[in-house]
Design a protein around this motif. Structure first.
Motif, PDB file in Angstrom:
ATOM      1  N   GLU A   1       0.838  -1.193   0.000  1.00 49.10           N
ATOM      2  CA  GLU A   1       0.000   0.000   0.000  1.00 49.10           C
ATOM      3  C   GLU A   1       0.877   1.248   0.000  1.00 49.10           C
ATOM      4  O   GLU A   1       2.013   1.221   0.480  1.00 49.10           O
ATOM      5  CB  GLU A   1      -0.919   0.004   1.225  1.00 49.10           C
ATOM      6  CG  GLU A   1      -1.921  -1.135   1.251  1.00 49.10           C
ATOM      7  CD  GLU A   1      -2.939  -1.055   0.131  1.00 49.10           C
ATOM      8  OE1 GLU A   1      -3.346   0.074  -0.220  1.00 49.10           O
ATOM      9  OE2 GLU A   1      -3.318  -2.116  -0.382  1.00 49.10           O
ATOM     10  N   THR A   2       0.338   2.346  -0.492  1.00 49.52           N
ATOM     11  CA  THR A   2       1.091   3.598  -0.498  1.00 49.52           C
ATOM     12  C   THR A   2       1.424   4.059   0.919  1.00 49.52           C
ATOM     13  O   THR A   2       2.460   4.679   1.133  1.00 49.52           O
ATOM     14  CB  THR A   2       0.310   4.715  -1.223  1.00 49.52           C
ATOM     15  OG1 THR A   2      -0.969   4.860  -0.610  1.00 49.52           O
ATOM     16  CG2 THR A   2       0.151   4.410  -2.694  1.00 49.52           C
ATOM     17  N   THR A   3       0.572   3.708   1.879  1.00 52.00           N
ATOM     18  CA  THR A   3       0.838   4.100   3.269  1.00 52.00           C
ATOM     19  C   THR A   3       2.112   3.449   3.794  1.00 52.00           C
ATOM     20  O   THR A   3       2.823   4.035   4.615  1.00 52.00           O
ATOM     21  CB  THR A   3      -0.343   3.723   4.181  1.00 52.00           C
ATOM     22  OG1 THR A   3      -0.629   2.335   4.037  1.00 52.00           O
ATOM     23  CG2 THR A   3      -1.573   4.533   3.836  1.00 52.00           C
ATOM     24  N   VAL A   4       2.409   2.256   3.321  1.00 46.59           N
ATOM     25  CA  VAL A   4       3.640   1.561   3.737  1.00 46.59           C
ATOM     26  C   VAL A   4       4.859   2.342   3.259  1.00 46.59           C
ATOM     27  O   VAL A   4       5.812   2.555   4.021  1.00 46.59           O
ATOM     28  CB  VAL A   4       3.667   0.109   3.192  1.00 46.59           C
ATOM     29  CG1 VAL A   4       5.012  -0.551   3.433  1.00 46.59           C
ATOM     30  CG2 VAL A   4       2.533  -0.708   3.791  1.00 46.59           C
ATOM     31  N   ILE A   5       4.821   2.798   2.038  1.00 48.97           N
ATOM     32  CA  ILE A   5       5.950   3.560   1.489  1.00 48.97           C
ATOM     33  C   ILE A   5       6.089   4.901   2.212  1.00 48.97           C
ATOM     34  O   ILE A   5       7.198   5.333   2.527  1.00 48.97           O
ATOM     35  CB  ILE A   5       5.804   3.741  -0.032  1.00 48.97           C
ATOM     36  CG1 ILE A   5       5.891   2.352  -0.693  1.00 48.97           C
ATOM     37  CG2 ILE A   5       6.877   4.673  -0.583  1.00 48.97           C
ATOM     38  CD1 ILE A   5       5.669   2.326  -2.159  1.00 48.97           C
ATOM     39  N   ARG A   6       4.964   5.541   2.515  1.00 51.77           N
ATOM     40  CA  ARG A   6       5.025   6.795   3.284  1.00 51.77           C
ATOM     41  C   ARG A   6       5.647   6.553   4.660  1.00 51.77           C
ATOM     42  O   ARG A   6       6.450   7.350   5.148  1.00 51.77           O
ATOM     43  CB  ARG A   6       3.633   7.398   3.441  1.00 51.77           C
ATOM     44  CG  ARG A   6       3.121   8.063   2.199  1.00 51.77           C
ATOM     45  CD  ARG A   6       1.827   8.835   2.495  1.00 51.77           C
ATOM     46  NE  ARG A   6       1.096   9.035   1.275  1.00 51.77           N
ATOM     47  CZ  ARG A   6       0.064   8.292   0.872  1.00 51.77           C
ATOM     48  NH1 ARG A   6      -0.396   7.320   1.623  1.00 51.77           N
ATOM     49  NH2 ARG A   6      -0.523   8.545  -0.267  1.00 51.77           N
ATOM     50  N   TYR A   7       5.261   5.448   5.289  1.00 56.62           N
ATOM     51  CA  TYR A   7       5.825   5.101   6.594  1.00 56.62           C
ATOM     52  C   TYR A   7       7.327   4.865   6.487  1.00 56.62           C
ATOM     53  O   TYR A   7       8.108   5.363   7.296  1.00 56.62           O
ATOM     54  CB  TYR A   7       5.117   3.867   7.162  1.00 56.62           C
ATOM     55  CG  TYR A   7       5.657   3.413   8.491  1.00 56.62           C
ATOM     56  CD1 TYR A   7       5.430   4.162   9.645  1.00 56.62           C
ATOM     57  CD2 TYR A   7       6.416   2.249   8.593  1.00 56.62           C
ATOM     58  CE1 TYR A   7       5.932   3.758  10.868  1.00 56.62           C
ATOM     59  CE2 TYR A   7       6.919   1.839   9.814  1.00 56.62           C
ATOM     60  CZ  TYR A   7       6.675   2.592  10.947  1.00 56.62           C
ATOM     61  OH  TYR A   7       7.180   2.196  12.153  1.00 56.62           O
ATOM     62  N   TRP A   8       7.740   4.109   5.480  1.00 58.98           N
ATOM     63  CA  TRP A   8       9.175   3.855   5.289  1.00 58.98           C
ATOM     64  C   TRP A   8       9.920   5.158   5.051  1.00 58.98           C
ATOM     65  O   TRP A   8      11.049   5.319   5.513  1.00 58.98           O
ATOM     66  CB  TRP A   8       9.397   2.901   4.124  1.00 58.98           C
ATOM     67  CG  TRP A   8       8.997   1.486   4.391  1.00 58.98           C
ATOM     68  CD1 TRP A   8       8.685   0.923   5.596  1.00 58.98           C
ATOM     69  CD2 TRP A   8       8.856   0.444   3.425  1.00 58.98           C
ATOM     70  NE1 TRP A   8       8.360  -0.404   5.433  1.00 58.98           N
ATOM     71  CE2 TRP A   8       8.455  -0.721   4.112  1.00 58.98           C
ATOM     72  CE3 TRP A   8       9.010   0.386   2.053  1.00 58.98           C
ATOM     73  CZ2 TRP A   8       8.233  -1.932   3.464  1.00 58.98           C
ATOM     74  CZ3 TRP A   8       8.786  -0.814   1.412  1.00 58.98           C
ATOM     75  CH2 TRP A   8       8.406  -1.970   2.113  1.00 58.98           C
ATOM     76  N   GLU A   9       9.299   6.083   4.342  1.00 57.79           N
ATOM     77  CA  GLU A   9       9.938   7.379   4.087  1.00 57.79           C
ATOM     78  C   GLU A   9      10.224   8.096   5.410  1.00 57.79           C
ATOM     79  O   GLU A   9      11.273   8.734   5.560  1.00 57.79           O
ATOM     80  CB  GLU A   9       9.030   8.225   3.206  1.00 57.79           C
ATOM     81  CG  GLU A   9       9.599   9.574   2.863  1.00 57.79           C
ATOM     82  CD  GLU A   9       8.639  10.444   2.080  1.00 57.79           C
ATOM     83  OE1 GLU A   9       8.952  11.635   1.917  1.00 57.79           O
ATOM     84  OE2 GLU A   9       7.573   9.959   1.640  1.00 57.79           O
TER      85      GLU A   9
END
Length: 115
Positions: A25-33
């Motif tokens: 999910e895009t939220t996962v990438i935002r979290y990793w960022e």
């Protein structure tokens, strides 16, 4: 001589495209960022994240550490902090081995169909 249309290679990707590539999910990438200093995509005037190929390689490395190797976020951050070059090198080896495996499986499947 007929006109040959030049091949255009995409160099900038949206967070949605990156999420689809990684099957997260895009939220996962935002979290990793927020968690990993190495992942800092550019943002346009609207605030949309724009990922370069280098950014995508960082996302792939984080995905490998967290999703495939099962490290926690804390463990992955520590691994990248302690040995960033070694971690990237290990990841490159894994990618090459996966590609070889895929090629061998294709050869096996072709040989099975010919028999």
């Amino acid at each position: 001589m007929p006109y040959k249309k030049p091949k255009i290679e995409k160099v900038i990707f949206t967070i949605g495209e990156v999420a689809k590539m990684m099957d997260v999910e895009t939220t996962v990438i935002r979290y990793w960022e927020n968690q990993f200093e190495a992942l800092k995509p550019k943002k346009n005037k609207k605030g949309n994240r724009l990922f370069s190929k280098e950014d995508i390689e960082v996302v792939k490395l984080i995905h490998h550490l967290v999703k495939e190797r099962g490290l926690t976020i804390k463990g992955a951050k520590q691994k990248l902090k302690d040995n960033p070059e070694g971690t990237s090198h290990d990841f490159e080896i894994v990618k090459k081995l996966q590609k070889i495996k895929q090629e061998l499986m294709e050869i096996r499947d072709k040989m099975g169909n010919e028999a």
